[in-house]
Write a protein that holds these residues in place. Structure first.
Motif, mmCIF file in Angstrom:
data_model
loop_
_atom_site.group_PDB
_atom_site.id
_atom_site.type_symbol
_atom_site.label_atom_id
_atom_site.label_comp_id
_atom_site.label_asym_id
_atom_site.label_seq_id
_atom_site.Cartn_x
_atom_site.Cartn_y
_atom_site.Cartn_z
ATOM 1 N N ASN A 129 -4.891 -8.054 -7.985
ATOM 2 C CA ASN A 129 -5.688 -6.923 -7.978
ATOM 3 C C ASN A 129 -4.828 -5.592 -7.561
ATOM 4 O OD1 ASN A 129 -7.211 -8.945 -8.904
ATOM 5 N ND2 ASN A 129 -8.662 -8.807 -7.004
ATOM 6 N N ARG A 130 -5.426 -4.623 -8.279
ATOM 7 C CA ARG A 130 -4.889 -3.205 -7.966
ATOM 8 C C ARG A 130 -5.980 -2.211 -7.760
ATOM 9 N NH1 ARG A 130 -0.664 0.716 -10.993
ATOM 10 N NH2 ARG A 130 -1.221 2.626 -10.143
ATOM 11 N N TYR A 131 -6.244 -1.583 -6.758
ATOM 12 C CA TYR A 131 -7.059 -0.654 -6.232
ATOM 13 C C TYR A 131 -6.512 0.738 -6.053
ATOM 14 C CZ TYR A 131 -10.770 2.088 -3.653
ATOM 15 O OH TYR A 131 -11.468 3.281 -3.436
ATOM 16 N N ASP A 132 -7.176 1.757 -6.735
ATOM 17 C CA ASP A 132 -6.703 3.202 -6.765
ATOM 18 C C ASP A 132 -7.848 3.767 -6.392
ATOM 19 O OD1 ASP A 132 -3.918 3.302 -7.912
ATOM 20 O OD2 ASP A 132 -5.237 2.238 -9.590
ATOM 21 N N TYR A 160 0.881 -1.379 0.099
ATOM 22 C CA TYR A 160 -0.141 0.113 -0.021
ATOM 23 C C TYR A 160 0.851 1.345 -0.021
ATOM 24 C CZ TYR A 160 -3.184 3.582 1.725
ATOM 25 O OH TYR A 160 -3.849 4.854 1.668
ATOM 26 N N THR A 204 -3.248 3.609 -3.029
ATOM 27 C CA THR A 204 -3.001 2.446 -3.915
ATOM 28 C C THR A 204 -2.802 1.252 -3.167
ATOM 29 O OG1 THR A 204 -2.440 4.017 -5.680
ATOM 30 C CG2 THR A 204 -2.097 1.529 -5.883
ATOM 31 N N PHE A 222 -1.985 -2.934 -3.555
ATOM 32 C CA PHE A 222 -1.467 -3.969 -4.434
ATOM 33 C C PHE A 222 -1.632 -5.308 -3.687
ATOM 34 C CE2 PHE A 222 1.001 -0.107 -5.225
ATOM 35 C CZ PHE A 222 1.101 -0.036 -6.268
ATOM 36 N N TYR A 223 -2.820 -5.989 -4.281
ATOM 37 C CA TYR A 223 -2.996 -7.248 -3.575
ATOM 38 C C TYR A 223 -2.348 -8.312 -4.048
ATOM 39 C CZ TYR A 223 -7.386 -4.848 -2.371
ATOM 40 O OH TYR A 223 -8.366 -3.727 -1.713
#
Length: 354
Positions: A120-123, A99, A113, A115-116
């Protein structure tokens, strides 16, 4: 002249302020069954390199944890605050960035952001270590979701673009498509517009989408002889517009309580409406900021709704579930109860799943 005692001098030297090269924490080694220790009694567990203020981490610093993880970024009052990056240990001399973004009191809060481990990636926006607000998730399989999140789940309006070109835009509840939505099938050039229930299309309209850039292939003609079709009776749906309207209304009736329980309040009400409801609630609440079922019935009557007490009880049991107590209704429960009443007006109560 006052002379400082030796303990005061030593205590001042031990005070952690400003930049320190490194502070170590140690833990005791586990003893053998016979009580002996093959190695030293103490072993290094954690390490911090960075700024201090009155014996507390404050400013920029790097924390090395006992499990091999690492955090580098801002600190305040011994907690991660401000901008920072958290790294996860994945074996000897190998770390993965997990993160990067904002922190408030040791929790991911603000923009960041993630980073799983699964790719997967969440922003987007975070609150209390969960994706909450507007954000974009890029999945490892190539799908992309962009829209609203609530406590780590897709909730509200969002757009999902799949790797194969299919495209959904509409509403989500509890990480599933729920309510009005449109789904475009890329390979078929068809679109479905209608009501979704529990991630599946419930009722709506399929239609062809004309693509001016698509050239239709001519099919090979196998039968060249003229063929006369026999008379076939014309079959058509009587009053299709009203049939579709009634079907969509029925789907909404059946999901009134589910949606009232799970949809975030700020999606159901405007800011002004929430303030008005809060004032109504506080005018009838006790010192613990709670009201009774009788209080709520009186509020509904003042709003022009005459609701039977048994019906209110059945709604309340669904909202409170295993914590049912008609003498302790909190503000959020009251607001969700109002949502059920508003949505169910004009509907036959027997059509509503209670």
């Amino acid at each position: 002249m006052k002379v400082a005692r030796q303990w005061q001098i030593n205590d001042q030297k031990a005070e952690k302020n400003g930049l320190h090269k490194a502070i170590y924490w140690v833990k005791s080694q586990t003893k053998n069954e016979d009580g002996t220790q093959k190695q030293e009694r103490w072993v290094a567990d954690q390490k911090y390199v960075g700024d201090w203020n009155q014996n507390k981490k404050c400013g920029f610093g790097v924390q090395y944890y006992g499990n091999g993880d690492k955090y580098e970024g801002g600190w305040f009052d011994n907690q991660r605050n401000g901008q920072g990056t958290y790294w996860v240990s994945e074996g000897k001399n190998k770390m993965r960035r997990e993160y990067t973004g904002d922190w408030v009191n040791d929790k991911k809060t603000g923009k960041g952001t993630m980073f799983y481990q699964n790719g997967n990636r969440y922003d987007g926006v975070w609150q209390d270590d969960k994706s909450h607000g507007e954000g974009r998730m890029i999945y490892a399989n190539g799908d992309v979701y962009e829209g609203s999140w609530f406590k780590g789940l897709r909730s509200g309006y969002g757009v999902l673009t799949k790797r194969n070109g299919d495209h959904f835009e509409g509403y989500w509840v509890n990480d599933k498509r729920e309510g009005q939505g449109s789904y475009f099938f890329a390979t078929k050039n068809q679109v479905f517009v209608g009501e979704w229930v529990d991630d599946m299309p419930k009722t709506g309209v399929y239609s062809e989408v004309e693509d001016p850039y698509t050239v239709k292939e001519e099919r090979e003609k196998h039968f060249m002889d003229p063929y006369v079709l026999p008379d076939i009776p014309k079959v058509e749906l009587q009053d299709p517009t009203n049939v579709l309207k009634d079907s969509m209304e029925l789907a909404r009736k059946e999901r009134i309580i589910y949606r009232a329980i799970h949809i975030p309040l700020d999606e159901m009400y405007s800011k002004q409406e929430m303030e008005d409801l809060a004032l109504q609630f506080e005018s009838a609440s006790n010192q613990e900021h709670k009201i009774t079922l009788i209080n709520s019935k009186a509020i509904f009557q003042s709003m022009g709704f005459d609701i039977e007490e048994k019906l209110l009880q059945s709604y309340l049991k669904h909202l409170q579930q295993d914590k049912y107590n008609e003498f302790e209704i909190e503000l959020e429960t009251f607001m969700r109860l109002v949502a059920i009443i508003l949505e169910s007006q004009g509907f036959d109560q027997s059509d509503i799943n209670i």
